[in-house]
Design an enzyme around this catalytic site. Structure first.
Site, PDB file in Angstrom:
ATOM      1  CG  ASP A   1      -1.816   1.232   1.170  1.00 54.34           C
ATOM      2  OD1 ASP A   1      -2.039   1.621   0.071  1.00 54.34           O
ATOM      3  OD2 ASP A   1      -2.504   1.393   2.144  1.00 54.34           O
TER       4      ASP A   1
ATOM      5  CG  ASP B   1      -3.582   5.630  -3.119  1.00 50.78           C
ATOM      6  OD1 ASP B   1      -2.383   4.710  -2.675  1.00 50.78           O
ATOM      7  OD2 ASP B   1      -4.467   5.432  -2.687  1.00 50.78           O
TER       8      ASP B   1
END
Length: 464
Positions: A123, A340
């Site tokens: 992540d 992201d």
């Protein structure tokens, strides 16, 4: 975030410099360099909805249609964006919470000596790396065996006087063990000992790369919406305890990834060190902007072009991120979009999105329709009886870099015969999501503070 007990964020702890942390974390990476070609290595990233994902092979989701999986990904994307907003618009304090839980990609790795294999979420929106540990006083169900630190000869707890502990928390046990606490926007949390351990990665070349003394959280109390097929999180963010920051100069401050399109049978690739280098004159490069919280990677989007019409980036007329001076954000327009990998959709401020949608409606020679789910603002029917629709490319003009997105990166079939713009609106911030990033090799150079894009076929990307 929404969790109400006093949690100390790993995002906002700026008590010591990254240099001090790296001086504490002595990484004898020569071992890894001997195992990985030219000091670099690559690992597979598995999309959580791919057929190779344990999220599907070990659960009832194996029977879910691709359109249902997409809708679930969109829902996660909206929830993640909402959690980002809470952190980004909240004044920075030592008690601010972690932004989001997990992401969209899984990586396999091993912990300890002898190594114990786990599946963890990779992540870019998180920093701290953690896994569930024995003896677990409160753990969510997981399919992998729990890591037992007592069975590892390389496991060490971090003392309360150590630099990493001072950087993230003042909480200590009676026996001088540093404690960590991380909360997420959906009230999930993990609590345990801040520790060091050897982490091993199965590189795509077939060589195993082992790196000792990585700081991570050994979680003894973990609860919330965590999935049983994941044992924890590998943080790839810009904060000081992420894996990429910990490796630091040992990997030249570089990592890259190449995300395959949804539905591909190939795995995406995550590259470290020399394997992350693009070295191609077709790549475009834009500065990474330093802002708070340091976890996120910020770029500056100046304008967007569609069919020779250029739209200047426009913030919401309401209060925007740049108005929150108390949170440490720069004033002005620098760093106005986050890139992201864990957010599926791309988000743009409401008024700017409206300009883009209006221009696309004027450009596309077809009649728009509505999304029955109400997620997307611009959709078209592409059934057998419909005429073929030409969707235009969209060019994102970042500082010093023009990124041309093919229509496959911006328009997606979200249900049978319904194609929608995979860009949606937010009130006051922007995120470049992973659909927009697919089939680009994207290199993060944290030492030079720049990010590069190279269009490529990620299904053919080979790591070493």
């Amino acid at each position: 975030m929404a969790l109400n007990f006093g949690v100390l964020s790993l995002f906002t702890c700026l008590l010591v410099s990254s240099t001090l942390i790296l001086n504490f974390l002595v990484f004898p990476l020569a071992q890894a360099q001997a195992q990985a070609k030219n000091g670099g290595f690559s690992v597979d990233l598995i999309h959580r909805d791919s057929l190779k994902s344990p999220f599907r092979t070990q659960s009832s989701s194996s029977s879910i249609s691709r359109f249902e999986l997409l809708r679930q990904a969109f829902d996660r994307s909206l929830a993640r964006a909402a959690s980002y907003k809470q952190v980004l618009t909240k004044p920075s304090t030592i008690e601010s919470q972690i932004t989001s839980i997990g992401g969209e990609y899984i990586m396999k790795l091993s912990i300890g000596t002898p190594p114990v294999e786990i599946n963890a979420i990779a992540d870019t929106g998180s920093d701290v790396m953690w896994t569930q540990c024995e003896p677990c006083t409160q753990c969510y169900k997981q399919n992998d065996p729990l890591f037992d630190p007592e069975k590892s000869t390389s496991y060490r707890t971090v003392s309360c006087t150590s630099v990493p502990c001072q950087a993230v928390t003042n909480t200590c046990s009676d026996d001088n063990k540093c404690k960590y606490q991380v909360s997420y926007g959906d009230k999930s949390y993990t609590v345990g000992d801040l520790s060091t351990e050897t982490f091993s990665f199965d590189s795509t070349s077939g060589r195993s790369v082992s790196i000792p003394k990585i700081v991570f959280g050994c979680g003894f109390e973990n609860s919330g919406t965590f999935n049983e097929t994941s044992s924890g999180i590998v943080g790839l963010g810009g904060g000081q305890l992420s894996i990429v920051r910990q490796l630091g100069k040992q990997i030249g401050g570089k990592f890259s990834y190449c995300l395959v399109p949804m539905g591909s049978e190939s795995n995406s690739k995550l590259n470290f060190g020399s394997n992350a280098d693009i070295n191609n004159d077709k790549a475009v490069t834009t500065p990474l902007v330093k802002k708070s919280p340091a976890t996120f990677y910020y770029l500056t989007l100046e304008n967007v072009s569609v069919a020779n019409k250029t739209l200047a980036f426009k913030k919401s007329s309401k209060k925007s991120l740049d108005d929150y001076d108390g949170s440490g954000f720069l004033t002005g327009s620098e760093g106005n979009i986050i890139i992201d990998s864990g957010t599926t959709l791309t988000f743009l401020p409401r008024e700017f999105y409206h300009d883009l949608e209006t221009t696309l409606r004027e450009t596309i020679d077809a009649t728009p329709t509505t999304d029955p789910q109400g997620v997307f603002g611009l959709c078209y029917n592409v059934g057998e009886n419909e005429k073929e629709i030409q969707f235009p490319n969209i060019i994102l003009h970042f500082t010093d870099a023009d990124l041309e997105l093919p229509s496959s990166n911006t328009f997606l079939e979200v249900s049978q015969g319904l194609v929608c713009l995979a860009i949606t609106t937010s009130e006051d911030f922007a995120i470049l999501g992973n659909i927009s990033q697919m089939n680009f090799l994207i290199e993060y150079d944290l030492e030079e503070e720049k990010l590069s894009f190279l269009p490529t076929d990620c299904t053919k990307a080979r790591g070493e």
